[in-house]
Design an enzyme around this catalytic site. Structure first.
Site, PDB file in Angstrom:
ATOM      1  N   THR A  20       0.816  -1.222   0.000  1.00 26.93           N
ATOM      2  CA  THR A  20       0.000   0.000   0.000  1.00 26.93           C
ATOM      3  C   THR A  20       0.849   1.272   0.000  1.00 26.93           C
ATOM      4  O   THR A  20       1.832   1.373   0.708  1.00 26.93           O
ATOM      5  CB  THR A  20      -0.891  -0.005   1.256  1.00 26.93           C
TER       6      THR A  20
ATOM      7  N   SER B 139      -5.735   0.265  -2.990  1.00 33.22           N
ATOM      8  CA  SER B 139      -6.172  -0.998  -3.576  1.00 33.22           C
ATOM      9  C   SER B 139      -5.691  -1.187  -5.006  1.00 33.22           C
ATOM     10  O   SER B 139      -5.682  -2.289  -5.503  1.00 33.22           O
ATOM     11  CB  SER B 139      -7.697  -1.050  -3.593  1.00 33.22           C
TER      12      SER B 139
ATOM     13  N   GLY C 166       2.594  -3.125   8.188  1.00 39.92           N
ATOM     14  CA  GLY C 166       2.678  -3.820   9.475  1.00 39.92           C
ATOM     15  C   GLY C 166       4.070  -4.356   9.716  1.00 39.92           C
ATOM     16  O   GLY C 166       4.721  -4.839   8.786  1.00 39.92           O
TER      17      GLY C 166
ATOM     18  N   ARG D 129     -28.987 -10.145  33.272  1.00 41.06           N
ATOM     19  CA  ARG D 129     -29.468  -8.821  33.658  1.00 41.06           C
ATOM     20  C   ARG D 129     -30.989  -8.768  33.693  1.00 41.06           C
ATOM     21  O   ARG D 129     -31.649  -9.155  32.741  1.00 41.06           O
ATOM     22  CB  ARG D 129     -28.951  -7.792  32.648  1.00 41.06           C
TER      23      ARG D 129
ATOM     24  N   GLN E 114     -34.913  -7.040  22.612  1.00 47.04           N
ATOM     25  CA  GLN E 114     -33.568  -7.589  22.816  1.00 47.04           C
ATOM     26  C   GLN E 114     -33.392  -8.875  21.991  1.00 47.04           C
ATOM     27  O   GLN E 114     -32.331  -9.096  21.417  1.00 47.04           O
ATOM     28  CB  GLN E 114     -33.350  -7.859  24.317  1.00 47.04           C
TER      29      GLN E 114
ATOM     30  N   GLY F 166     -24.643   0.343  29.675  1.00 44.83           N
ATOM     31  CA  GLY F 166     -23.446   0.959  30.241  1.00 44.83           C
ATOM     32  C   GLY F 166     -22.339  -0.047  30.478  1.00 44.83           C
ATOM     33  O   GLY F 166     -21.164   0.243  30.237  1.00 44.83           O
TER      34      GLY F 166
ATOM     35  N   THR G  63     -11.448  -2.977   5.705  1.00 43.61           N
ATOM     36  CA  THR G  63     -10.746  -2.070   4.810  1.00 43.61           C
ATOM     37  C   THR G  63      -9.383  -2.590   4.402  1.00 43.61           C
ATOM     38  O   THR G  63      -8.695  -1.954   3.644  1.00 43.61           O
ATOM     39  CB  THR G  63     -10.555  -0.718   5.522  1.00 43.61           C
TER      40      THR G  63
ATOM     41  N   GLU H 124      -8.156  -4.407   2.376  1.00 43.66           N
ATOM     42  CA  GLU H 124      -7.820  -4.402   0.949  1.00 43.66           C
ATOM     43  C   GLU H 124      -8.514  -3.251   0.271  1.00 43.66           C
ATOM     44  O   GLU H 124      -9.215  -3.430  -0.697  1.00 43.66           O
ATOM     45  CB  GLU H 124      -8.261  -5.686   0.280  1.00 43.66           C
TER      46      GLU H 124
END
Lengths: 674, 674
Positions: free
Chosen positions: B201, B207, B240, B347, B366, B434, B455, B457
């Site tokens: 890159t 790309s 990297g 919960r 939920q 929370g 992302t 590639e």
């Protein structure tokens, strides 16, 4: 798309290349490889090409007067926002660095707040009551500097409200306390001598205030209240300002009064109490109070959330609950959309064969990601402006109907907008590829800091249920001949019209003029809301007989939430259409009309299934809506630069190197050290 | 919903309460306030209540044999994964803390990798070629420990591929190098003496490999290549292992060869070169190479991404491009869904009047958030398992058709799954309120670390276009009588059947048996893909005449991406249905069938607009699909605990205190210091 056919033969060629002479290697390589592409053409040719490529329309791009549009978009209180921005721009040592440890961030955030209040002379507390619009403008600007600062400021000053971020220390004293409380605390809160907390949430009980278990037992002998944490689940949790800086807390607890029954006490329900938590001089935690740090969070680490346990803490103060407040500002979405749009205009990638690469915003897929989002950002801005106005009006008039209106609208807008924003921030990050992932370009902290706004009052799901409940109440009143509140007014006409079947003739109309007519758009939005409302009322009545009220509500919960979202979208569209109509500058008005149409049609298209199931739109019309949405995205792309410029955010506020108005790449290479 | 009617009168009461005697205060308070709610009922009564409330079905909950289901779900290589988990569990000093600075995180990540390879004796490199399934199992387990570690490991060892995360240092030498390269580098890569990078890159060109501008000029006098960075836009970016640890880099550059034409050189296109970047002994950056740190990222800060500039760097090595690879593992989605589901079971919040609070997973809203996500996690698991198997097969047979299949499927699955996962991680966070925001509960780092997988590639949009392009190629071949690849095989039958109009009789069938029939589900998925494919082919042909190939492609881009996603969903469903059919244990099979039906019908419902526009389903059928989806969510909720247990992730891998299998709350209070 690239060719993948070369690799195998190349690889075999490579097997023995070390044995070949230099000349033979060159010859062999030359034979196997592709020639050089021809050089790029001129800028002008590229522009013509783009015009032809991107959406193929012969219409010309709209000319936008950026200055006029920006003036219309600027709020009344941009001056005080500029004062906030300028103060931090002049004090680089107070700016939050990209990488900062939690403890340092908290100290910095506190210094930022002190600087704003004591040095820049921005005193938000007085505006909480006197001029809420100005107060919210300050919160918004502080949040643009660092969202932690916006929240820290809100914790200290904001208005009392159960289910809202801004329901916090200063406001609870101001709105809920007696004159005695106000006299005692006002100056200290204002000048930050008395930093405080709002201690409602418990470990086991976030949103359900009636389920809170902290106890305040009245002692008639000393005329005091004794605050106790009866079990671990009742520990006050997530309390902002508690871990480090707070001196006081407004604590929510069940009031227990002595009675003559067998138990000897009676539970009087939840009330609020002012509890000193740290010594004014030594800052030591006071006896009977145990405070721990809730620790590192996903974002907002400049705010010191703590957990509190009380053991027989005696206090003389009591205040009471009230239920009003505001949704957070839109500034962060504007920042994110500005960064993503500017970068997408700058960044080039691929292009036609033997042609220069094109801006990635010329890709239909990128327009599809960002342009409806830009339109929604505009839409939310006007809706939010409206909310701040009626909130301010309410604070002046104390009109009861307005109070109900503000409550439902703030709950709904807060929920809808924060959910949308959370998704948008991720899409913006992704739309900027790897560079969106660099912390310096801000999407990470914008997203992580914003994230919790979806949950500050339990869950957005809870707020949307409040909106749905209000709608049902209005629905019942309608049939009992009662009056409807202002925001809900449209239901009166809608219900009568829409309970009949959709009109099979208009269901087939597909002309652009018709689809861009505000009347069609509003009708479509309202039809959906009315239909959802009417059908959920029927379902609730049916299920109540077998499941009881709670069971019926739960059985219809997804339906109710869809109803609430649909209603909020209607309100947003109404305010957007009004904003277009009220815009005095013709070029700005034309730009806003385009953006408003994109907002409306994109929303209709996103829910096209609902409209098709009831045959409100025929297949040909559905396709026409989709096609026009893509076309409008392209049109908005053509003025996207001007539209984000009109948010009028200076480079020292957006800050991301990839979004600098000029020389973005060189800002970026300089940032990493080249 | 709580009452909000008390606040006003309470507030007025409070105004003068300080003037009243103690007794009168108690009396007045008693008059105004609500009585205590009655105490909760027994657990058994609560269970009965729930059964009645939640979805009202008389059917009993499915009994699931967790052990059997878990055995079926465990991969072949769970042993080596357990070895990775156990190593880090036994070495707490190697575990990543919740808060860690970038530089420390990088050092820790490197020590983690060294520990794994040199102490635990886990040697991934040999498996890259010998047993890719085992290799991916190791990457997955390392990623569960810390996603940075998984990526760091991948950077060092993975297979060569242009457009993929795992296209990196070791693999590029192994797959692309000559025997000479392998002899020279193999051992050093394996034992980490030779850490390296994959430098493709560039700042301006992510790309588009053919747009890369780094230059490698061949010098015939010395038989060397001279690597140069011609401008700032050509700086290698995001590399990297480059900022800190790398000793070598596989650099992609345009090969320039001397020719006899006027320019004197000819551009031979992009190739790969092995470039030493740091001194083997001193670790100093070598002459002519400038390396800067790309800085703090949104996540994955354990990986040291750097930017490289070359100034006349002379090297003797050249290797070549190839284009294969794999998508990342599913482990992180499993972890997130496990945490969110366990917490939602634990919960409790609200409940019917005078009844105990209910588990938040009993709320329809939920269930709506989490259960289709749990179903998708199962679906992706089987699809991913299939991909790993055919990849492994391909590495053994080198079958060309399989290579094409693996490429398209890996591009499509990677793109589809990472987009879905990114959204899911946010939803999981939000579903935990929370506590999901506490860093210790992991959603923040899971999301921030995972985010960039969308992302790696360029953009998932690019990969989906490759899938669409492949589909179109297959489409053309069909009409030319050619063979279709295995994955695309269904198009042959689909196309013939589906080009005709939908059957108006089956469009109205709404029975549960029909909707849960795999044949109906597959038909619906494939109908959509075939229709999208056929219509986009027609549109492309039409627009090509006026806009050219690139312009037509861009005009249909959203359509093409929808097509690719639709195809990938078909493949996922096929693999899920097969997995259900192949499951030997009846109780596990019944559980998987339920989950598979939820996956299929939820996908159909999410795209109900498409089906309605072409009248593939009639309104009554659309409503029946919606209702059944809600019902299946409820059924899956009843076995949700068993379903996440079957992922078989020990507490020391999930780690979030709120998801501990027992005593979750006390883990959590202990964590913050109580």
């Amino acid at each position: 798309m690239e060719s993948r056919s070369r690799s195998r033969s190349d690889n075999q060629t490579a097997e023995d290349d070390s044995r070949l002479s230099t000349t033979r290697r060159i010859q062999r390589l030359t034979l196997h490889l592709n020639p050089n592409p021809t050089p790029p053409e001129s800028h002008q040719e590229q522009q013509q090409l783009l015009q032809r490529l991107s959406c193929g329309s012969s219409r010309v791009k709209l000319e936008v007067d950026k200055i006029q549009l920006s003036i219309y978009m600027r709020g009344k209180y941009r001056d005080i926002q500029d004062r906030v921005f300028e103060f931090f721009n002049s004090r680089p040592e107070l700016q939050t660095p990209v990488e900062i440890l939690k403890d340092e961030h908290r100290e910095l955030c506190w210094r930022q707040l002190l600087g704003l209040v004591r040095e820049a002379g921005v005193r938000p507390f007085r505006y909480v009551a006197e001029d809420p619009i100005k107060y919210f403008a300050i919160v918004e600007a502080a949040g643009s500097v660092d969202m932690s600062l916006g929240v820290k400021l809100g914790v200290q000053y904001s208005s009392g409200k159960k289910r809202n971020l801004l329901s916090l220390w200063g406001g609870s004293v101001l709105n809920l306390g007696t004159q005695k409380h106000k006299d005692k605390y006002y100056d200290g809160i204002d000048n930050l001598d008395y930093p405080g907390c709002f201690a409602m949430t418990e470990l086991h009980h976030g949103s359900n205030v009636q389920g809170l278990q902290t106890v305040a037992t009245f002692d008639p002998l000393t005329d005091e209240f004794i605050i106790d944490t009866p079990n671990d689940g009742a520990i006050k949790w997530w309390i902002g300002n508690a871990a480090v800086h707070g001196k006081f807390a407004t604590v929510f607890a069940k009031l227990m009064l002595p009675t003559h029954n067998a138990k000897g006490v009676s539970d009087m329900g939840v009330h609020a109490f002012i509890v000193p938590i740290r010594d004014m001089k030594t800052h030591q935690t006071l006896p009977g109070i145990e405070i721990h740090d809730c620790g590192h969070k996903v974002g907002l680490n400049g705010v010191d959330n703590g957990a509190l346990r009380f053991r027989a803490v005696r206090i003389p103060e009591i205040i009471f609950l009230i239920d009003l407040g505001m949704s957070p500002g839109m500034e962060n979405t504007q920042i994110a959309v500005t960064i993503a749009t500017r970068y997408s205009l700058l960044r080039q990638q691929f292009g036609p064969p033997k042609q220069p690469e094109v801006s990635i915003l010329d890709y239909q897929s990128q327009q599809h990601k960002l342009m409806p989002m830009l339109a929604s950002t505009y839409a939310f801005y006007f809706a939010s402006k409206h909310l701040v106005e009626i909130y301010s009006e309410m604070k002046k008039t104390h009109d009861e109907q307005l109070v109900a209106d503000v409550h439902a609208l703030s709950a709904g807008l807060k929920s809808y907008v924060t959910s949308y924003t959370a998704k948008s921030l991720s899409v913006c990050r992704e739309a900027c590829g790897g560079h969106g992932y660099a912390a310096v370009n801000r999407f990470g902290s914008l997203r992580n800091d914003h994230d919790i706004f979806q949950t500050f009052e339990g869950d957005n799901t809870v707020l949307l249920q409040q909106v749905a409940a209000d709608l049902l109440k209005q629905y019942k009143e309608k049939f009992q001949g009662g009056t409807l509140s202002v925001t809900w007014n449209y239901l009166r006409e809608s219900m009568n019209t829409y309970l009949s079947q959709p009109n099979p003739v208009t269901a087939r109309w597909e002309g652009e003029e018709h689809l861009r007519d505000p009347k069609f758009q509003l009708d479509a939005f309202r039809y959906r809301t009315s239909r959802l409302l009417q059908s959920v009322a029927v379902r609730l009545r049916k299920h109540s007989k077998t499941l009881g009220g709670f069971g019926a509500w739960n059985r219809c919960l997804n339906h109710l939430i869809t109803l609430a979202e649909s209603h909020i979208e209607s309100v947003i569209l109404v305010k957007f259409i009004e904003a277009v109509q009220n815009c005095p500058d013709p070029s700005s008005q034309a730009a806003l009309k385009l953006v408003c149409d994109l907002y409306a049609l994109n929303r209709i298209w996103n829910d096209i299934g609902t409209y098709r199931i009831v045959d409100y739109v025929a297949p040909n019309k559905a396709k026409a809506i989709h096609k026009l949405t893509e076309y409008l995205s392209f049109q908005v792309r053509n003025i996207a630069g001007e539209l984000v410029d009109a948010f009028d955010l200076p480079d020292h506020v957006t800050r991301a190197p990839i979004a600098m108005k000029s020389e973005a790449y060189s800002h970026y290479t300089q940032y990493v050290g080249f």
